[in-house]
Design a protein around this motif. Structure first.
Motif, PDB file in Angstrom:
ATOM      1  N   TYR A  27     -21.280  13.213 -13.665  1.00  0.00           N
ATOM      2  CA  TYR A  27     -20.471  12.040 -13.356  1.00  0.00           C
ATOM      3  C   TYR A  27     -20.431  11.084 -14.537  1.00  0.00           C
ATOM      4  CZ  TYR A  27     -20.753  13.367  -8.444  1.00  0.00           C
ATOM      5  OH  TYR A  27     -20.645  14.044  -7.259  1.00  0.00           O
ATOM      6  N   THR A  28     -19.267  10.481 -14.749  1.00  0.00           N
ATOM      7  CA  THR A  28     -19.132   9.372 -15.675  1.00  0.00           C
ATOM      8  C   THR A  28     -19.375   8.115 -14.865  1.00  0.00           C
ATOM      9  OG1 THR A  28     -17.475  10.547 -16.978  1.00  0.00           O
ATOM     10  CG2 THR A  28     -17.576   8.155 -17.250  1.00  0.00           C
ATOM     11  N   LEU A  29     -20.369   7.316 -15.279  1.00  0.00           N
ATOM     12  CA  LEU A  29     -20.676   6.087 -14.560  1.00  0.00           C
ATOM     13  C   LEU A  29     -19.774   4.961 -15.011  1.00  0.00           C
ATOM     14  CD1 LEU A  29     -24.576   5.952 -14.675  1.00  0.00           C
ATOM     15  CD2 LEU A  29     -23.116   6.891 -12.903  1.00  0.00           C
ATOM     16  N   THR A  30     -19.358   4.163 -14.065  1.00  0.00           N
ATOM     17  CA  THR A  30     -18.724   2.892 -14.371  1.00  0.00           C
ATOM     18  C   THR A  30     -19.646   1.804 -13.840  1.00  0.00           C
ATOM     19  OG1 THR A  30     -17.381   2.974 -12.361  1.00  0.00           O
ATOM     20  CG2 THR A  30     -16.366   3.787 -14.386  1.00  0.00           C
ATOM     21  N   VAL A  31     -19.744   0.719 -14.578  1.00  0.00           N
ATOM     22  CA  VAL A  31     -20.656  -0.362 -14.232  1.00  0.00           C
ATOM     23  C   VAL A  31     -19.902  -1.682 -14.311  1.00  0.00           C
ATOM     24  CG1 VAL A  31     -22.841  -1.501 -14.789  1.00  0.00           C
ATOM     25  CG2 VAL A  31     -22.565   0.947 -15.264  1.00  0.00           C
ATOM     26  N   LEU A  32     -19.998  -2.451 -13.235  1.00  0.00           N
ATOM     27  CA  LEU A  32     -19.386  -3.774 -13.182  1.00  0.00           C
ATOM     28  C   LEU A  32     -20.400  -4.747 -12.603  1.00  0.00           C
ATOM     29  CD1 LEU A  32     -16.886  -1.689 -11.783  1.00  0.00           C
ATOM     30  CD2 LEU A  32     -15.768  -3.584 -12.888  1.00  0.00           C
ATOM     31  N   PRO A  85     -19.601  -5.280 -20.591  1.00  0.00           N
ATOM     32  CA  PRO A  85     -18.508  -4.894 -21.499  1.00  0.00           C
ATOM     33  C   PRO A  85     -17.469  -4.009 -20.806  1.00  0.00           C
ATOM     34  CG  PRO A  85     -20.590  -4.783 -22.662  1.00  0.00           C
ATOM     35  CD  PRO A  85     -20.914  -5.057 -21.207  1.00  0.00           C
ATOM     36  N   ALA A  86     -16.198  -4.295 -21.060  1.00  0.00           N
ATOM     37  CA  ALA A  86     -15.082  -3.641 -20.373  1.00  0.00           C
ATOM     38  C   ALA A  86     -15.104  -2.122 -20.478  1.00  0.00           C
ATOM     39  CB  ALA A  86     -13.761  -4.188 -20.910  1.00  0.00           C
ATOM     40  N   LYS A  87     -15.647  -1.559 -21.560  1.00  0.00           N
ATOM     41  CA  LYS A  87     -15.642  -0.096 -21.713  1.00  0.00           C
ATOM     42  C   LYS A  87     -16.380   0.592 -20.570  1.00  0.00           C
ATOM     43  CE  LYS A  87     -19.187   2.000 -24.409  1.00  0.00           C
ATOM     44  NZ  LYS A  87     -19.527   2.629 -25.656  1.00  0.00           N
ATOM     45  N   ASN A 147     -12.537   6.342 -18.209  1.00  0.00           N
ATOM     46  CA  ASN A 147     -11.958   6.955 -19.408  1.00  0.00           C
ATOM     47  C   ASN A 147     -12.613   6.459 -20.692  1.00  0.00           C
ATOM     48  OD1 ASN A 147     -10.024   8.517 -17.985  1.00  0.00           O
ATOM     49  ND2 ASN A 147      -8.815   6.670 -17.710  1.00  0.00           N
ATOM     50  N   THR A 148     -13.348   5.336 -20.627  1.00  0.00           N
ATOM     51  CA  THR A 148     -13.972   4.791 -21.824  1.00  0.00           C
ATOM     52  C   THR A 148     -15.495   4.703 -21.739  1.00  0.00           C
ATOM     53  OG1 THR A 148     -13.583   2.537 -21.017  1.00  0.00           O
ATOM     54  CG2 THR A 148     -11.934   3.464 -22.512  1.00  0.00           C
ATOM     55  N   SER A 149     -16.052   4.817 -20.534  1.00  0.00           N
ATOM     56  CA  SER A 149     -17.505   4.759 -20.377  1.00  0.00           C
ATOM     57  C   SER A 149     -18.135   6.006 -20.987  1.00  0.00           C
ATOM     58  CB  SER A 149     -17.877   4.672 -18.897  1.00  0.00           C
ATOM     59  OG  SER A 149     -19.285   4.697 -18.747  1.00  0.00           O
ATOM     60  N   ALA A 176     -29.692   1.107 -19.701  1.00  0.00           N
ATOM     61  CA  ALA A 176     -29.737  -0.198 -20.359  1.00  0.00           C
ATOM     62  C   ALA A 176     -28.433  -0.386 -21.134  1.00  0.00           C
ATOM     63  CB  ALA A 176     -30.936  -0.274 -21.286  1.00  0.00           C
ATOM     64  N   LEU A 177     -27.765  -1.472 -20.864  1.00  0.00           N
ATOM     65  CA  LEU A 177     -26.495  -1.750 -21.552  1.00  0.00           C
ATOM     66  C   LEU A 177     -26.688  -2.835 -22.583  1.00  0.00           C
ATOM     67  CD1 LEU A 177     -24.127  -1.802 -18.452  1.00  0.00           C
ATOM     68  CD2 LEU A 177     -24.645   0.091 -19.964  1.00  0.00           C
TER      69      LEU A 177
END
Length: 88
Positions: free
Chosen positions: A37-42, A61-63, A68-70, A87-88
């Motif tokens: 899975y590609t994770l998305t974080v908000l 950060p928006a990526k 598609n960008t994470s 960790a971001l």
């Protein structure tokens, strides 16, 4: 990265203050199907609006908000999974 099967919901989770989370796909805390899975974080930081507290803008950060960008990838296997700290 995993492409969802048409009609299959994307797994999702809300992170607790201590960093713990339970993934839900079909019902609460049922986990995620096996796969990569590609994770998305908000993170919508709470802000005060008058006397109310509402969700403010995403402060991550928006990526990381877009699959598609994470660049955060996790692999889920059958059974219990202990994911590494992110960790971001």
């Amino acid at each position: 990265p995993k492409t969802p099967i048409h009609g299959t919901p994307n797994p999702r989770a809300n992170v607790e203050k201590d960093g713990a989370f339970n993934v839900s796909t079909y019902v609460t805390a049922d986990g995620a199907p096996e796969g990569d899975y590609t994770l998305t974080v908000l993170w919508y930081k709470p802000v005060k609006k008058g006397t109310d507290v509402v969700s403010g803008p995403n402060v991550i950060p928006a990526k990381y908000a877009n699959p598609n960008t994470s660049d955060l990838i996790v692999s889920i296997k059958q059974g219990e999974n202990d994911l590494p700290r992110i960790a971001l």
